[in-house]
Write a protein that holds these residues in place. Structure first.
Motif, PDB file in Angstrom:
ATOM      1  N   ARG A  61      71.874   4.344   2.967  1.00  0.00           N
ATOM      2  CA  ARG A  61      72.736   4.600   3.980  1.00  0.00           C
ATOM      3  C   ARG A  61      72.249   4.139   5.369  1.00  0.00           C
ATOM      4  O   ARG A  61      70.884   4.564   5.409  1.00  0.00           O
ATOM      5  CB  ARG A  61      73.148   5.967   4.052  1.00  0.00           C
ATOM      6  N   ILE A  62      73.196   3.920   6.282  1.00  0.00           N
ATOM      7  CA  ILE A  62      72.438   3.676   7.845  1.00  0.00           C
ATOM      8  C   ILE A  62      73.399   4.417   8.802  1.00  0.00           C
ATOM      9  O   ILE A  62      74.704   4.298   8.112  1.00  0.00           O
ATOM     10  CB  ILE A  62      72.569   2.072   7.917  1.00  0.00           C
ATOM     11  N   THR A  63      73.119   5.113   9.437  1.00  0.00           N
ATOM     12  CA  THR A  63      73.775   5.968  10.314  1.00  0.00           C
ATOM     13  C   THR A  63      73.580   5.461  11.898  1.00  0.00           C
ATOM     14  O   THR A  63      72.357   5.450  12.448  1.00  0.00           O
ATOM     15  CB  THR A  63      73.509   7.328  10.317  1.00  0.00           C
ATOM     16  N   LEU A  64      74.433   5.115  12.445  1.00  0.00           N
ATOM     17  CA  LEU A  64      74.487   4.562  13.857  1.00  0.00           C
ATOM     18  C   LEU A  64      75.262   5.639  14.781  1.00  0.00           C
ATOM     19  O   LEU A  64      76.293   5.938  14.578  1.00  0.00           O
ATOM     20  CB  LEU A  64      75.171   3.187  13.906  1.00  0.00           C
ATOM     21  N   THR A  65      74.444   6.017  15.743  1.00  0.00           N
ATOM     22  CA  THR A  65      74.899   6.963  16.834  1.00  0.00           C
ATOM     23  C   THR A  65      75.223   6.567  17.982  1.00  0.00           C
ATOM     24  O   THR A  65      73.993   6.251  18.712  1.00  0.00           O
ATOM     25  CB  THR A  65      74.234   8.406  16.832  1.00  0.00           C
ATOM     26  N   PRO A  66      76.098   6.126  18.558  1.00  0.00           N
ATOM     27  CA  PRO A  66      76.342   5.458  19.899  1.00  0.00           C
ATOM     28  C   PRO A  66      76.097   6.479  21.121  1.00  0.00           C
ATOM     29  O   PRO A  66      76.386   7.673  20.880  1.00  0.00           O
ATOM     30  CB  PRO A  66      77.782   5.091  20.056  1.00  0.00           C
ATOM     31  N   GLN A  67      75.447   5.945  21.998  1.00  0.00           N
ATOM     32  CA  GLN A  67      75.035   6.954  23.139  1.00  0.00           C
ATOM     33  C   GLN A  67      76.196   7.109  23.945  1.00  0.00           C
ATOM     34  O   GLN A  67      76.504   7.943  24.562  1.00  0.00           O
ATOM     35  CB  GLN A  67      74.199   6.102  24.179  1.00  0.00           C
ATOM     36  N   ALA A  68      76.982   5.926  24.214  1.00  0.00           N
ATOM     37  CA  ALA A  68      78.440   6.013  24.890  1.00  0.00           C
ATOM     38  C   ALA A  68      79.043   4.597  24.185  1.00  0.00           C
ATOM     39  O   ALA A  68      78.487   3.810  23.972  1.00  0.00           O
ATOM     40  CB  ALA A  68      78.183   6.037  26.446  1.00  0.00           C
ATOM     41  N   LEU A  69      80.460   4.783  24.311  1.00  0.00           N
ATOM     42  CA  LEU A  69      81.365   3.710  23.957  1.00  0.00           C
ATOM     43  C   LEU A  69      81.761   3.006  25.328  1.00  0.00           C
ATOM     44  O   LEU A  69      82.177   3.646  26.229  1.00  0.00           O
ATOM     45  CB  LEU A  69      82.491   4.033  22.974  1.00  0.00           C
ATOM     46  N   PRO A 100      76.381  -0.714  23.342  1.00  0.00           N
ATOM     47  CA  PRO A 100      75.049  -1.663  23.175  1.00  0.00           C
ATOM     48  C   PRO A 100      73.854  -0.532  23.018  1.00  0.00           C
ATOM     49  O   PRO A 100      72.699  -1.186  22.894  1.00  0.00           O
ATOM     50  CB  PRO A 100      75.216  -2.068  24.736  1.00  0.00           C
ATOM     51  N   SER A 101      73.914   0.730  23.096  1.00  0.00           N
ATOM     52  CA  SER A 101      72.775   1.655  23.173  1.00  0.00           C
ATOM     53  C   SER A 101      73.385   2.540  22.137  1.00  0.00           C
ATOM     54  O   SER A 101      74.207   3.402  22.099  1.00  0.00           O
ATOM     55  CB  SER A 101      72.526   2.363  24.448  1.00  0.00           C
ATOM     56  N   CYS A 102      72.300   2.775  20.957  1.00  0.00           N
ATOM     57  CA  CYS A 102      72.699   3.694  19.817  1.00  0.00           C
ATOM     58  C   CYS A 102      71.406   4.006  19.432  1.00  0.00           C
ATOM     59  O   CYS A 102      70.405   3.154  19.705  1.00  0.00           O
ATOM     60  CB  CYS A 102      73.453   2.917  18.852  1.00  0.00           C
ATOM     61  N   THR A 103      71.189   5.130  18.562  1.00  0.00           N
ATOM     62  CA  THR A 103      70.295   5.564  17.790  1.00  0.00           C
ATOM     63  C   THR A 103      70.517   5.181  16.266  1.00  0.00           C
ATOM     64  O   THR A 103      71.614   5.147  16.077  1.00  0.00           O
ATOM     65  CB  THR A 103      69.714   7.066  17.912  1.00  0.00           C
ATOM     66  N   ILE A 104      69.579   4.768  15.336  1.00  0.00           N
ATOM     67  CA  ILE A 104      69.895   4.508  14.201  1.00  0.00           C
ATOM     68  C   ILE A 104      68.859   5.007  13.336  1.00  0.00           C
ATOM     69  O   ILE A 104      67.715   5.245  13.293  1.00  0.00           O
ATOM     70  CB  ILE A 104      69.867   2.709  14.135  1.00  0.00           C
ATOM     71  N   ALA A 105      69.490   5.665  12.088  1.00  0.00           N
ATOM     72  CA  ALA A 105      68.623   6.170  10.941  1.00  0.00           C
ATOM     73  C   ALA A 105      68.995   5.277   9.802  1.00  0.00           C
ATOM     74  O   ALA A 105      70.184   5.017   9.506  1.00  0.00           O
ATOM     75  CB  ALA A 105      69.177   7.573  10.659  1.00  0.00           C
ATOM     76  N   VAL A 106      67.953   4.698   9.261  1.00  0.00           N
ATOM     77  CA  VAL A 106      67.811   4.181   8.041  1.00  0.00           C
ATOM     78  C   VAL A 106      67.406   4.698   6.934  1.00  0.00           C
ATOM     79  O   VAL A 106      66.235   5.388   6.804  1.00  0.00           O
ATOM     80  CB  VAL A 106      67.178   2.776   8.188  1.00  0.00           C
ATOM     81  N   GLY A 139      69.500   0.808  18.126  1.00  0.00           N
ATOM     82  CA  GLY A 139      70.434  -0.257  17.593  1.00  0.00           C
ATOM     83  C   GLY A 139      71.549  -0.430  18.538  1.00  0.00           C
ATOM     84  O   GLY A 139      71.630   0.093  19.628  1.00  0.00           O
ATOM     85  N   TYR A 140      72.561  -1.264  18.129  1.00  0.00           N
ATOM     86  CA  TYR A 140      73.600  -1.594  18.811  1.00  0.00           C
ATOM     87  C   TYR A 140      74.833  -1.865  17.952  1.00  0.00           C
ATOM     88  O   TYR A 140      74.588  -1.961  16.621  1.00  0.00           O
ATOM     89  CB  TYR A 140      73.476  -2.669  19.797  1.00  0.00           C
ATOM     90  N   PHE A 141      76.194  -1.623  18.672  1.00  0.00           N
ATOM     91  CA  PHE A 141      77.491  -1.827  17.712  1.00  0.00           C
ATOM     92  C   PHE A 141      78.283  -2.729  18.855  1.00  0.00           C
ATOM     93  O   PHE A 141      78.710  -2.255  19.691  1.00  0.00           O
ATOM     94  CB  PHE A 141      78.060  -0.685  17.434  1.00  0.00           C
TER      95      PHE A 141
END
Length: 293
Positions: free
Chosen positions: A98-106, A126-132, A145-147
């Motif tokens: 599992r990878i969890t991506l948390t955007p700082q803002a959309l 463009p600004s996220c935290t990621i947990a792998v 990370g980024y989305f």
């Protein structure tokens, strides 16, 4: 990318798998019959998986996108990616976890890449935290990370000769560069900064700066302050027409390491490229969700 810069992961969800030879050979008439969740891990024990799957493997809703055994879904403000893929040759093996991506803002940014809007880039977060958390030694880590997303109604190689893209985290947000040469000779030279609240604005781009060519001799450029020489920190994907790597550069006085991609679409157009890709991108048309295979 991990906080220590030694590992990274990329996940790309496709409807109409633009780099799949099977989609090209089909005439690109039915994108939902060529879907894929491509995953690659970079660093010790890294793997690559990209299976072109048929319509039977696709399920989608407003909250979830599923292709066979893998899926992306929103859980509150987080994008959760559940993976269960098989690595491609020569490094076979499972890519599962599992990878969890948390955007700082959309953001609501939309950048047309051609005058008629046939290709559009959307940097959603463009600004996220990621947990792998993958089922492999050393693959439990956190980082940045980024989305983003690209949309198109024509093949990339129909409109572009080459492009370079980069996403670089800064103390106050993230800066992205999009440089491309279209097949008609016109160019794109976009620089966008997105702050921590998701506010985006064009900024003056630093001068273009060359990077050494990739192992497959793909031409690479990025942006850097005048007098600064950017360098590759972590090799990632190196293909005959495509290169992804972690690159250190300096932007408006701030040194940063981000993800850089270079794409040679003139080379991708060559007929000999598709059979080579088929060795790394298998086709699996059928899928049974009850049986899980």
């Amino acid at each position: 990318m991990s906080e220590d810069g030694t590992r990274a992961v990329s996940v790309i969800a496709f409807i109409g798998s633009v780099f799949s030879p099977w989609y090209a050979w089909s005439g690109r008439r039915d994108p939902e019959n060529h879907v894929c969740i491509n995953v690659a891990t970079y660093g010790p024990g890294g793997r690559f998986a990209m299976t072109d799957r048929g319509r039977a493997a696709l399920r989608q809703s407003a909250e979830r996108f599923t292709v066979g055994p893998s899926s992306l879904h929103w859980r509150g403000d987080r994008l959760v990616i559940d993976l269960d893929e098989r690595g491609a040759a020569p490094l076979f093996g499972r890519l599962r976890g599992r990878i969890t991506l948390t955007p700082q803002a959309l953001t609501h940014v939309e950048l047309p890449l051609t005058p008629d809007g046939a290709h559009v880039w959307r940097p959603f977060a463009p600004s996220c935290t990621i947990a792998v958390d993958l089922d492999a030694p050393g693959w439990r880590w956190q980082g940045h990370g980024y989305f983003d997303a690209n949309f198109g109604t024509r093949a990339l190689e129909a409109d572009f000769a080459q492009w370079s893209w980069g996403r670089f985290p800064l103390r106050q947000g993230t800066t992205c560069f999009y440089d491309a040469i279209r097949r008609d000779g016109s160019v794109i030279g976009a620089a966008v900064h997105v702050d921590g609240r998701g506010h985006a604005e064009p900024i003056p781009a630093p001068p273009a700066a060359a990077l050494p060519r990739s192992l497959w001799a793909v031409r690479r450029t990025t942006r850097a302050d005048s007098g600064h020489r950017p360098r590759q920190d972590l090799p990632m994907l190196d293909a005959p027409f495509y290169c992804r790597s972690a690159v250190e550069t300096r932007i408006h006085g701030e040194v940063t390491t981000g993800v850089h991609e270079a794409l040679d679409l003139t080379r991708f157009r060559q007929p000999w490229m598709k059979p080579m890709l088929a060795l790394r991108v298998p086709r699996r048309a059928g899928w049974d969700f009850q049986a899980g295979s």
